[in-house]
Design a protein around this motif. Structure first.
Motif, PDB file in Angstrom:
ATOM      1  N   ASP A 167      24.467  44.549  52.832  1.00 46.83           N
ATOM      2  CA  ASP A 167      25.068  44.688  51.512  1.00 46.83           C
ATOM      3  C   ASP A 167      26.372  45.461  51.663  1.00 46.83           C
ATOM      4  O   ASP A 167      26.568  46.211  52.621  1.00 46.83           O
ATOM      5  N   ALA A 168      27.255  45.257  50.737  1.00 41.18           N
ATOM      6  CA  ALA A 168      28.553  45.930  50.761  1.00 41.18           C
ATOM      7  C   ALA A 168      29.154  45.859  49.369  1.00 41.18           C
ATOM      8  O   ALA A 168      28.944  44.880  48.646  1.00 41.18           O
ATOM      9  N   ASP A 169      29.859  46.888  48.983  1.00 43.08           N
ATOM     10  CA  ASP A 169      30.533  46.865  47.692  1.00 43.08           C
ATOM     11  C   ASP A 169      31.932  46.281  47.864  1.00 43.08           C
ATOM     12  O   ASP A 169      32.387  45.962  48.966  1.00 43.08           O
ATOM     13  N   ALA A 170      32.621  46.123  46.734  1.00 40.26           N
ATOM     14  CA  ALA A 170      33.946  45.504  46.775  1.00 40.26           C
ATOM     15  C   ALA A 170      34.935  46.335  47.584  1.00 40.26           C
ATOM     16  O   ALA A 170      35.816  45.793  48.247  1.00 40.26           O
ATOM     17  N   GLU A 171      34.775  47.652  47.543  1.00 41.82           N
ATOM     18  CA  GLU A 171      35.700  48.503  48.293  1.00 41.82           C
ATOM     19  C   GLU A 171      35.553  48.305  49.794  1.00 41.82           C
ATOM     20  O   GLU A 171      36.533  48.229  50.534  1.00 41.82           O
ATOM     21  N   ALA A 172      34.284  48.202  50.260  1.00 41.50           N
ATOM     22  CA  ALA A 172      34.064  47.986  51.689  1.00 41.50           C
ATOM     23  C   ALA A 172      34.595  46.627  52.127  1.00 41.50           C
ATOM     24  O   ALA A 172      35.202  46.496  53.200  1.00 41.50           O
ATOM     25  N   LEU A 173      34.383  45.604  51.290  1.00 42.60           N
ATOM     26  CA  LEU A 173      34.906  44.284  51.633  1.00 42.60           C
ATOM     27  C   LEU A 173      36.435  44.282  51.591  1.00 42.60           C
ATOM     28  O   LEU A 173      37.078  43.581  52.383  1.00 42.60           O
ATOM     29  N   ASP A 215      37.270  40.301  40.989  1.00 47.41           N
ATOM     30  CA  ASP A 215      36.344  39.588  40.107  1.00 47.41           C
ATOM     31  C   ASP A 215      34.896  39.796  40.533  1.00 47.41           C
ATOM     32  O   ASP A 215      33.989  39.805  39.694  1.00 47.41           O
ATOM     33  N   LEU A 216      34.700  39.953  41.840  1.00 43.29           N
ATOM     34  CA  LEU A 216      33.340  40.142  42.322  1.00 43.29           C
ATOM     35  C   LEU A 216      32.759  41.451  41.814  1.00 43.29           C
ATOM     36  O   LEU A 216      31.589  41.523  41.460  1.00 43.29           O
ATOM     37  N   GLY A 217      33.577  42.499  41.744  1.00 47.31           N
ATOM     38  CA  GLY A 217      33.104  43.774  41.243  1.00 47.31           C
ATOM     39  C   GLY A 217      32.122  44.414  42.194  1.00 47.31           C
ATOM     40  O   GLY A 217      32.205  44.265  43.407  1.00 47.31           O
ATOM     41  N   ALA A 218      31.181  45.119  41.611  1.00 44.77           N
ATOM     42  CA  ALA A 218      30.158  45.807  42.413  1.00 44.77           C
ATOM     43  C   ALA A 218      29.165  44.781  42.930  1.00 44.77           C
ATOM     44  O   ALA A 218      28.469  44.139  42.148  1.00 44.77           O
ATOM     45  N   PHE A 219      29.101  44.641  44.233  1.00 43.07           N
ATOM     46  CA  PHE A 219      28.200  43.650  44.825  1.00 43.07           C
ATOM     47  C   PHE A 219      26.800  44.252  44.882  1.00 43.07           C
ATOM     48  O   PHE A 219      26.416  44.916  45.827  1.00 43.07           O
ATOM     49  N   ASP A 220      26.032  44.049  43.822  1.00 42.43           N
ATOM     50  CA  ASP A 220      24.700  44.612  43.740  1.00 42.43           C
ATOM     51  C   ASP A 220      23.639  43.539  43.588  1.00 42.43           C
ATOM     52  O   ASP A 220      22.517  43.821  43.185  1.00 42.43           O
ATOM     53  N   ALA A 221      23.957  42.289  43.857  1.00 43.86           N
ATOM     54  CA  ALA A 221      22.999  41.195  43.707  1.00 43.86           C
ATOM     55  C   ALA A 221      22.917  40.427  45.010  1.00 43.86           C
ATOM     56  O   ALA A 221      23.865  40.408  45.801  1.00 43.86           O
ATOM     57  N   PRO A 222      21.777  39.800  45.285  1.00 41.73           N
ATOM     58  CA  PRO A 222      21.683  38.974  46.498  1.00 41.73           C
ATOM     59  C   PRO A 222      22.593  37.765  46.415  1.00 41.73           C
ATOM     60  O   PRO A 222      23.065  37.385  45.338  1.00 41.73           O
ATOM     61  N   LEU A 223      22.831  37.161  47.571  1.00 43.35           N
ATOM     62  CA  LEU A 223      23.734  36.014  47.615  1.00 43.35           C
ATOM     63  C   LEU A 223      23.248  34.873  46.728  1.00 43.35           C
ATOM     64  O   LEU A 223      24.055  34.131  46.168  1.00 43.35           O
ATOM     65  N   SER A 224      21.948  34.736  46.601  1.00 42.83           N
ATOM     66  CA  SER A 224      21.421  33.633  45.789  1.00 42.83           C
ATOM     67  C   SER A 224      21.784  33.766  44.327  1.00 42.83           C
ATOM     68  O   SER A 224      21.722  32.791  43.584  1.00 42.83           O
ATOM     69  N   GLN A 225      22.185  34.959  43.869  1.00 45.79           N
ATOM     70  CA  GLN A 225      22.538  35.161  42.467  1.00 45.79           C
ATOM     71  C   GLN A 225      24.031  35.202  42.224  1.00 45.79           C
ATOM     72  O   GLN A 225      24.463  35.296  41.088  1.00 45.79           O
ATOM     73  N   VAL A 226      24.810  35.166  43.288  1.00 49.08           N
ATOM     74  CA  VAL A 226      26.262  35.225  43.106  1.00 49.08           C
ATOM     75  C   VAL A 226      26.773  33.975  42.414  1.00 49.08           C
ATOM     76  O   VAL A 226      27.605  34.031  41.502  1.00 49.08           O
ATOM     77  N   ALA A 227      26.275  32.814  42.806  1.00 47.61           N
ATOM     78  CA  ALA A 227      26.739  31.564  42.210  1.00 47.61           C
ATOM     79  C   ALA A 227      26.391  31.499  40.735  1.00 47.61           C
ATOM     80  O   ALA A 227      27.156  30.958  39.933  1.00 47.61           O
ATOM     81  N   ALA A 228      25.228  32.056  40.361  1.00 45.29           N
ATOM     82  CA  ALA A 228      24.860  32.043  38.946  1.00 45.29           C
ATOM     83  C   ALA A 228      25.697  33.021  38.145  1.00 45.29           C
ATOM     84  O   ALA A 228      26.043  32.761  36.983  1.00 45.29           O
ATOM     85  N   ARG A 229      26.063  34.152  38.756  1.00 44.91           N
ATOM     86  CA  ARG A 229      26.849  35.143  38.036  1.00 44.91           C
ATOM     87  C   ARG A 229      28.326  34.793  38.015  1.00 44.91           C
ATOM     88  O   ARG A 229      29.008  35.024  37.017  1.00 44.91           O
ATOM     89  N   LEU A 230      28.820  34.241  39.104  1.00 38.53           N
ATOM     90  CA  LEU A 230      30.237  33.880  39.208  1.00 38.53           C
ATOM     91  C   LEU A 230      30.334  32.425  39.637  1.00 38.53           C
ATOM     92  O   LEU A 230      30.348  32.125  40.827  1.00 38.53           O
ATOM     93  N   GLU A 272      42.817  39.463  46.837  1.00 39.50           N
ATOM     94  CA  GLU A 272      42.499  40.745  46.206  1.00 39.50           C
ATOM     95  C   GLU A 272      42.008  40.548  44.777  1.00 39.50           C
ATOM     96  O   GLU A 272      41.069  41.226  44.320  1.00 39.50           O
ATOM     97  N   ALA A 273      42.618  39.599  44.059  1.00 41.13           N
ATOM     98  CA  ALA A 273      42.166  39.325  42.694  1.00 41.13           C
ATOM     99  C   ALA A 273      40.761  38.741  42.697  1.00 41.13           C
ATOM    100  O   ALA A 273      39.921  39.080  41.845  1.00 41.13           O
ATOM    101  N   ARG A 274      40.499  37.874  43.652  1.00 48.83           N
ATOM    102  CA  ARG A 274      39.161  37.297  43.740  1.00 48.83           C
ATOM    103  C   ARG A 274      38.121  38.368  44.058  1.00 48.83           C
ATOM    104  O   ARG A 274      37.015  38.363  43.523  1.00 48.83           O
ATOM    105  N   LEU A 275      38.488  39.303  44.907  1.00 54.52           N
ATOM    106  CA  LEU A 275      37.559  40.362  45.259  1.00 54.52           C
ATOM    107  C   LEU A 275      37.329  41.299  44.080  1.00 54.52           C
ATOM    108  O   LEU A 275      36.231  41.822  43.887  1.00 54.52           O
TER     109      LEU A 275
END
Length: 978
Positions: A73-79, A106-121, A101-104
């Motif tokens: 896991d990693a937050d937007a700052e680490a990425l 939009d991701l915000g705080a990466f606190d969800a598993p990869l399987s939920q990223v597509a549903a959220r974004l 940088e703009a795309r990153l």
């Protein structure tokens, strides 16, 4: 050989859980050399928690140590820090690495598993985000791999290491990490001789009606293309594909069963048996290319996991029955119903608990409160002492005044002199004082009942019954006390009337003048004292009864609470009995043992061995002695019924009970059950010679390879088979058996009775088997006593193009490429890589889509007709502009739409399709007028193309481009409404 299980995502975790169940129930054999350790990698913390479903087995946990459960896991700052340092990774989240940088952000705080990223974004490349997470945690992954490899090497010094990499190709985590992890293993192998066996699960619809995640099938095909290229580079040795449809075209297993089958395959590969799969040959340059294979397996033997589960739960049922009823019946053991208990004298018990009449009347002390001194002298003694004192005082009074003075003294005794405070004050104790006495009584009762239950003198049910009897006794005392109180109050009122009537009569009879002259008649003191004495005694006893009723009410409240605790513990035991009984029944073999069944043990055999291992008196009493002591030791010295009810309702306590039962039934203790089931099956084969052929055919059918291929593309496939059978026992071997009847009851716990093996030796099973034609069957002998026959089948060298599931995935992938625009390129980790096409591309479908995109783009004004600089010939040009209208790049498509369609590249069409969709979604073409203008423009362009082409092609061009115009109008209406 050492083995490392590397599980990716949720599928990797579930397969390891199924594999861990088999490993936990496998007896430790000295001859086994294989060593296995796991490393689980996931992006979802919920799957790796200790409380996650699937980790518990018989009260224990299958979860590996935290160091072997790696969360990426990693937050937007680490990425952001990673992408600033690694410019080559920026195109993972943004096309051409622009606006990353703009795309990153939009991701915000990466606190969800990869399987939920597509549903959220929507539109986010979750697979490439997985690549970023692996790049971020690359150092941790390498450290974890090296640590596990060193642990394996320390346990078994062997230069070879086989890595079993398990991934679901449709899962976000598995698909996102798989390719880069294979590259990482190639560049930094954790062992000198390291081979990778990839176990890939294809995302297919479950037979239970479930569907894979969105774009799972499309994503899986993109991964397969990358695996095809990885096979040429030799990133893996074998890739075992597992699908829903087997080689017969049937779907016998659902998703969970396929994962268990994969776990069984890995279990048999790491079980220490001789290796029968020959690695692929090295190709040109010394690189050994990877192979795509499919597997199948079937077993005949006792299910050790289900056997141990059933017997452990049966042992736990006996423990719960003893705790609740403690009713032993010969031949049955501890049963689940109360035992007949003779009536118990209550007088001594109530006196010991502080519930006798003397205690309730406060005539007997409670040492915890009063010490050894009663709280007060008896009522009659108190009033007798006061009466004697009053007699002395009344002798000093003139005879004429003795009667009123005597009444005054007794009234003063009621109000002030009784016990130095008066009757009302003496018997009007505060509520907290009575509650304190009631609490002491409850503690006495609870301590006595708890000690009796813990020491086995009473069962929990009998404790509740005795407590109910005590409460009933207290309840029976209330009504007589109330009646006595009513009688005393009535008696006091009548006596008071008599006293007043006597005084009035005495005042009228002698007359006032005679009394003044001292000529009154002599006073009879006994006649005056007797009614006063009875009056004050009735008043005092009535106050004492009121106090006793108050004390009984407080004691009832406390004992009712205690009864609730006892009943709560019994209810918790009953609920646990239901759960345990259901779990034990679920692990039983089928009622009818049919031919071809994978489990060889029958219910009759299991009942016999359940009696030998659990319910036999010596075994059961010893088991329960240890388990009962362990339970009360876990509860602690300060335990109570309340603590027991609370702790028994907790999962930790239930797991501890089940784990203690499993500790009593080690996997090695089940070996007689396994051997007995195998021997019974072998006896059946000898009794019916034709049965072996049927069993062998059923075994081969159940071991169908979990993949189906096209007979046209792959007419003949070599299938490798390995049949593992137990070695025949030696003639001099003595088989351990358990005695029965009185001999079994007299044997010690650790005593083993043996009998000589019969002189008639059974033939080896390997000699009875029929070898299939072709000679591809490899026969291996397992260790003696294994009691199971296993058939492993493997199809090697499968071309992906011939697999029907891959063909279905290809069709879904092509449909997505035609509809998704440039976003379809994000399914591939490296969009610029030239990956091999597994199947031929549908050129006609691509050209049809190109006509629609080019025709609509020209109608929207996205294409320009500009003269070519060298020849001056007009050409069709696509110019990309930024947000301010400045030109980004320009692409020459061709001289006209016909040439643009023939020469269009996939990336150009994706970019053009995205701009068409953006223009339609802007809302400028949603009104009827704009729609009519676009329709007229496309109609005129089609007519122009038709006139410019040869007459022989007029019909073809008209049909193709009008079909493209109809698709364009559908696209306009769909995108305009979004």
């Amino acid at each position: 050989m050492n083995h490392l299980y590397l599980g990716l995502g949720g599928a990797g975790v579930r397969v390891w859980q199924a594999l861990g169940r088999r490993l936990a129930c496998r007896p430790d054999t000295a001859g086994r050399k294989a060593v296995l350790e796991p490393l689980l990698i996931d992006t979802d913390a919920r799957e790796l928690r200790d409380e996650a479903p699937g980790w518990r087995l018989l009260g224990g946990t299958l979860a590996p140590p935290p160091a072997q459960r790696l969360l990426l896991d990693a937050d937007a700052e680490a990425l952001h820090t990673l992408l600033r340092a690694r410019t080559d990774l920026r195109d993972c989240i943004a096309a051409d690495a622009a606006d990353w940088e703009a795309r990153l952000t939009d991701l915000g705080a990466f606190d969800a598993p990869l399987s939920q990223v597509a549903a959220r974004l929507p539109g986010w490349p979750s697979r490439r985000l997985g690549r970023l997470l692996l790049a971020q945690g690359q150092g941790r992954v390498r450290i974890a791999l090296d640590a596990v490899a060193q642990s394996l090497q320390a346990r078994h010094a062997h230069p070879s290491l086989t890595i079993h990499l398990v991934a679901q190709l449709g899962g976000a985590t598995g698909a996102g990490l798989l390719m880069d992890l294979l590259t990482l293993l190639r560049r930094h192998p954790p062992a000198p001789r390291c081979s990778v066996h990839l176990h890939a699960l294809l995302p297919e619809a479950d037979t239970a009606g479930g569907r894979p995640a969105p774009l799972a099938e499309v994503q899986a095909y993109a991964v397969l293309r990358e695996l095809q290229a990885a096979a040429r580079e030799g990133l893996f040795e074998l890739c075992l594909l597992s699908g829903q449809t087997d080689e017969r075209g049937l779907q016998p297993l659902d998703a969970a069963s396929r994962e268990r089958q994969l776990a069984d395959w890995i279990f048999h590969r790491v079980s220490g048996e001789p290796e029968w799969v020959v690695p692929p040959r090295a190709g040109a340059g010394g690189v050994r290319p990877g192979e795509f294979v499919a597997f199948g397996l079937a077993e005949r033997g006792a299910d050790r996991v289900e056997l141990r589960t059933h017997l452990c739960h049966e042992l736990m049922l006996r423990l719960l029955a003893q705790l609740r009823y403690n009713h032993w019946r010969p031949g049955l053991g501890f049963v689940t119903h109360p035992r007949p208990v003779p009536a118990e004298p209550m007088a001594e018990l109530l006196a010991a608990w502080g519930l006798s009449d003397a205690h309730l009347q406060l005539a007997a002390p409670l040492p915890e409160i009063d010490g050894e001194t009663p709280p007060g002298a008896p009522i009659e003694a108190e009033w007798r002492a006061l009466e004697l004192h009053y007699r002395e005082l009344i002798g000093l009074v003139a005879p004429a005044r003795r009667a009123p003075e005597l009444r005054r003294l007794f009234e003063q005794g009621l109000e002030e002199r009784f016990r130095g405070q008066g009757v009302e004050a003496a018997f009007d104790l505060p509520d907290h004082a009575l509650r304190r006495r009631a609490v002491v009584v409850r503690q006495r009762v609870e301590s006595a009942l708890w000690d009796d239950w813990r020491d086995g003198r009473r069962s929990l049910h009998e404790c509740g019954q005795l407590l109910a009897a005590v409460l009933a006794d207290l309840s029976d005392r209330i009504e007589p006390l109330r009646q006595e109180q009513h009688v005393l109050e009535t008696q006091a009122a009548l006596l008071w009337q008599q006293i007043e009537s006597a005084e009035q009569a005495a005042a009228v009879r002698p007359g006032m003048l005679a009394r003044l002259r001292g000529q009154a008649a002599p006073v009879d003191l006994e006649a005056l004292i007797e009614p006063l004495r009875e009056y004050v005694l009735a008043r005092t006893r009535s106050a004492a009864v009121t106090l006793t009723l108050r004390l009984i009410a407080e004691i009832e409240a406390q004992l009712t609470t205690l009864q609730g605790m006892v009943d709560g513990g019994e209810m918790a035991l009953a609920a646990l009995v239901e759960e345990t009984d259901a779990a034990a029944a679920a692990a039983l073999p089928p009622v009818r043992h049919e031919a071809g069944a994978s489990r060889l043990e029958t219910r009759e055999q299991l009942a016999h061995w359940r009696n030998q291992l659990i319910t036999r008196e010596t075994m059961q009493r010893e088991h329960l002695r240890v388990l009962r002591a362990g339970l009360f030791g876990r509860l602690g010295e300060q335990a109570s019924f309340r603590i027991f009810a609370q702790r028994l309702g907790e999962a930790a306590t239930c797991d501890a009970l089940l784990a203690a039962c499993a500790q009593r039934l080690q996997p090695a203790s089940l070996q007689p059950v396994v051997s007995a089931a195998w021997d019974a099956w072998m006896m059946g084969l000898h009794a019916e010679p034709e049965r072996l052929a049927r069993e062998q055919a059923a075994l081969r059918a159940q071991a169908a390879v979990s993949m189906v291929w096209s007979a046209d593309d792959l007419p003949r496939v070599p299938v490798l088979e390995c049949l593992r059978v137990p070695a025949a026992p030696s003639p001099a071997e003595s088989a351990p058996v358990a005695g029965d009847g009185a001999e079994a009851g007299e044997a010690d716990e650790g005593e083993v009775l043996t009998r000589a093996a019969p002189s008639l030796r059974m033939p080896d099973l390997a000699q009875l088997l029929r070898r299939p034609d072709g000679g591809t069957l490899v026969l291996q002998h397992r260790a003696e006593g294994e009691g199971a026959m296993v058939l492993l089948r493997l199809v090697r060298g499968l071309p992906l193009q011939a697999l029907r599931p891959v063909q279905a995935l290809h069709r879904l992938h092509e449909a997505h490429r035609l509809q998704a625009g440039r976003a379809a390129l994000w399914l591939q980790l490296d969009a610029t890589a030239d990956l091999p096409e597994l199947l031929a591309v549908d050129v006609q479908a691509q050209q049809a889509r190109a006509r629609t995109v080019v025709l609509l783009a020209e109608a929207l004004g996205l294409l320009r007709h500009e003269p070519e600089p060298l020849t001056g010939t007009p050409v069709l040009v696509h110019v990309r502009l930024d947000e301010d209208g400045f030109e980004l790049d320009r692409v020459r498509l061709g001289r006209d739409p016909l040439e643009a369609v023939d020469q269009a590249r996939e990336r150009v069409l994706h970019d053009l399709f995205d701009e068409v969709c953006a223009a339609l979604q802007s809302g400028h073409h949603a009104d009827a007028g704009a729609l009519a203008r676009l329709r007229d423009t496309m109609r005129e362009r089609i007519e122009t193309l038709r006139r410019q082409s040869p007459p022989a092609q007029w019909d073809t061009i008209s049909r193709q481009w009008n079909e493209a115009a109809r698709e364009a109008m559908k696209l306009i209406r769909q995108e305009g409404t979004r």
